[in-house]
Write a protein that holds these residues in place. Structure first.
Motif, PDB file in Angstrom:
ATOM      1  N   ALA A  70      23.821 -36.184 -20.003  1.00  0.00           N
ATOM      2  CA  ALA A  70      25.286 -36.225 -19.942  1.00  0.00           C
ATOM      3  C   ALA A  70      25.841 -37.193 -20.983  1.00  0.00           C
ATOM      4  O   ALA A  70      26.832 -36.903 -21.663  1.00  0.00           O
ATOM      5  N   ILE A  71      25.192 -38.356 -21.134  1.00  0.00           N
ATOM      6  CA  ILE A  71      25.649 -39.351 -22.114  1.00  0.00           C
ATOM      7  C   ILE A  71      25.588 -38.780 -23.523  1.00  0.00           C
ATOM      8  O   ILE A  71      26.489 -38.974 -24.340  1.00  0.00           O
ATOM      9  N   GLU A  75      30.576 -33.787 -23.383  1.00  0.00           N
ATOM     10  CA  GLU A  75      31.618 -33.856 -22.369  1.00  0.00           C
ATOM     11  C   GLU A  75      32.556 -35.040 -22.596  1.00  0.00           C
ATOM     12  O   GLU A  75      32.216 -35.984 -23.310  1.00  0.00           O
ATOM     13  N   PRO A  77      34.482 -38.533 -21.469  1.00  0.00           N
ATOM     14  CA  PRO A  77      34.029 -39.666 -20.652  1.00  0.00           C
ATOM     15  C   PRO A  77      34.249 -39.406 -19.159  1.00  0.00           C
ATOM     16  O   PRO A  77      33.374 -39.692 -18.338  1.00  0.00           O
ATOM     17  N   ARG A  79      34.318 -36.596 -17.461  1.00  0.00           N
ATOM     18  CA  ARG A  79      33.347 -35.659 -16.878  1.00  0.00           C
ATOM     19  C   ARG A  79      31.948 -36.247 -16.860  1.00  0.00           C
ATOM     20  O   ARG A  79      31.173 -36.010 -15.949  1.00  0.00           O
ATOM     21  N   THR A  80      31.612 -37.026 -17.892  1.00  0.00           N
ATOM     22  CA  THR A  80      30.302 -37.675 -17.932  1.00  0.00           C
ATOM     23  C   THR A  80      30.147 -38.606 -16.736  1.00  0.00           C
ATOM     24  O   THR A  80      29.106 -38.631 -16.073  1.00  0.00           O
ATOM     25  N   VAL A  83      29.144 -36.827 -13.610  1.00  0.00           N
ATOM     26  CA  VAL A  83      27.699 -36.552 -13.507  1.00  0.00           C
ATOM     27  C   VAL A  83      26.975 -37.792 -13.009  1.00  0.00           C
ATOM     28  O   VAL A  83      26.125 -37.731 -12.106  1.00  0.00           O
ATOM     29  N   ASP A 173      31.391 -43.040 -27.502  1.00  0.00           N
ATOM     30  CA  ASP A 173      30.013 -43.267 -27.061  1.00  0.00           C
ATOM     31  C   ASP A 173      29.890 -44.586 -26.305  1.00  0.00           C
ATOM     32  O   ASP A 173      29.203 -44.679 -25.298  1.00  0.00           O
ATOM     33  N   ILE A 176      31.408 -44.337 -22.843  1.00  0.00           N
ATOM     34  CA  ILE A 176      30.546 -43.642 -21.898  1.00  0.00           C
ATOM     35  C   ILE A 176      29.402 -44.544 -21.453  1.00  0.00           C
ATOM     36  O   ILE A 176      29.127 -44.668 -20.264  1.00  0.00           O
TER      37      ILE A 176
ATOM     38  N   LYS B 213      34.449 -34.692 -26.483  1.00  0.00           N
ATOM     39  CA  LYS B 213      33.890 -35.884 -27.100  1.00  0.00           C
ATOM     40  C   LYS B 213      33.855 -35.751 -28.617  1.00  0.00           C
ATOM     41  O   LYS B 213      34.040 -36.728 -29.322  1.00  0.00           O
TER      42      LYS B 213
END
Lengths: 214, 214
Positions: A70-71, A75, A77, A79-80, A83, A173, A176, B213
């Motif tokens: 997921a990271i 997606e 942030p 939605r991540t 997960v 990034d 997240i 993203k």
């Protein structure tokens, strides 16, 4: 850096690093000869993250894989984080249908009072919350569930601090990764602080060690 | 009631009830014939408590045994809760000495600011908190640890609600059971509410699903 240095800097044993490479949890290094590869600071950070997810978060490796996928994915942030929360929550314990219905109703009332949007039904985080409330009901702990609204209002305050931790970051990034860390470590840190605080408050209210039980 | 009824009321399968009886987690019923025994409402409640500790709290059976022994013992509520918190925390993950020292210093400052008494050193709850903070430091998550004081102040508010849940009870046995339940379920319930609240706050701050993203 070489494998030995990667292991030393991350605190993860060489055999475990090799296992993570085989399992695809850690991307391969840059090959410099048939038997050697070079690793970067990104590898160190990724190993530390895996260590945090397993050792502190208590996640099984399959869940760690899902979180890392997921990271690394495309997606948002938001939605991540969904997960991550699902993997952290794990499968919900079984409770009686009657208690689950009661707990869902209680939760709906709190969600409504706070003006929240109702979370997608069937999510593991929600199922676990319903199961915990249903269990409290089955144990006759009405005083606990009666204070749910108070807990919810304090949870909003905590969540505001949580989101403040990640909102100042500029790269998606980084947001997240910080969000994942804040969620995994944040639950442990807050639970630890709460236990420390309970210790202090209970010393005053319940009495430290003076009155024996019988 | 008979075994079948005990199983139905508690939601614990007969084979598991028999296992708990053999392991001494559940006291024996009143024998009515060589092959039968009668069980009471106290047995139902004890089974529900064991179920809450294992299914919701995630405790291994050895820890459940330690918690039940503490509940049935002669300790004060305050000391019984200490045992519960130790068992809930479990062994702390390993972190580097340097990060652990830094985390301990940070925690000492927060304890001092809040006028708390320093928890007995070496407790599992404290060790786990130090390990989680040290892990955040190793991952470079300074924004998380910078907010520790804010989290601690909110933890006090939550602990006040927690202690309010048990303080109104009159019997010491009920206080202890309620305290155990509030601790075990309370961590799960608050974590669940926090995740729900994060969902709401992050939808506003980080954006629901609009911006991909990349």
């Amino acid at each position: 850096m070489r494998m030995a240095e990667l292991s030393a800097q991350s605190g993860v044993p060489v055999a475990t690093v090799k296992y993570y490479l085989r399992e695809g949890l850690l991307p391969p290094g840059e090959r410099t000869s048939p038997n050697q590869a070079r690793y970067s600071a990104a590898h160190v950070q990724r190993l530390r993250l895996i260590k945090a997810l397993t050792d502190v978060g208590g996640l099984p490796l399959a869940s760690v894989g899902a979180v890392l996928t997921a990271i690394d994915g495309d997606e948002t942030p938001h939605r991540t984080m969904g997960v991550v929360q699902e993997e952290l929550a794990g499968p919900a314990p079984k409770v009686s249908e009657e208690a689950a219905e009661w707990a869902t109703g209680l939760l709906e009332a709190v969600v409504r009072e706070n003006g929240w949007k109702w979370h997608e039904p069937g999510g593991a985080a929600m199922d676990n919350l319903v199961a915990a409330l249903a269990t409290a009901k089955e144990l006759g702990q009405d005083k606990l569930t009666e204070r749910l609204g108070e807990y919810a209002r304090l949870a909003v305050r905590v969540a505001e601090v949580d989101i403040g931790v990640v909102a100042g970051l500029t790269s998606v990034d980084k947001i997240i990764e910080a969000g994942v860390v804040a969620t995994v470590l944040g639950d442990r840190i807050f639970a630890g602080l709460r236990h420390l605080a309970q210790e202090q408050v209970s010393r005053e209210v319940l009495g430290g060690g003076a009155s024996p039980k019988r």
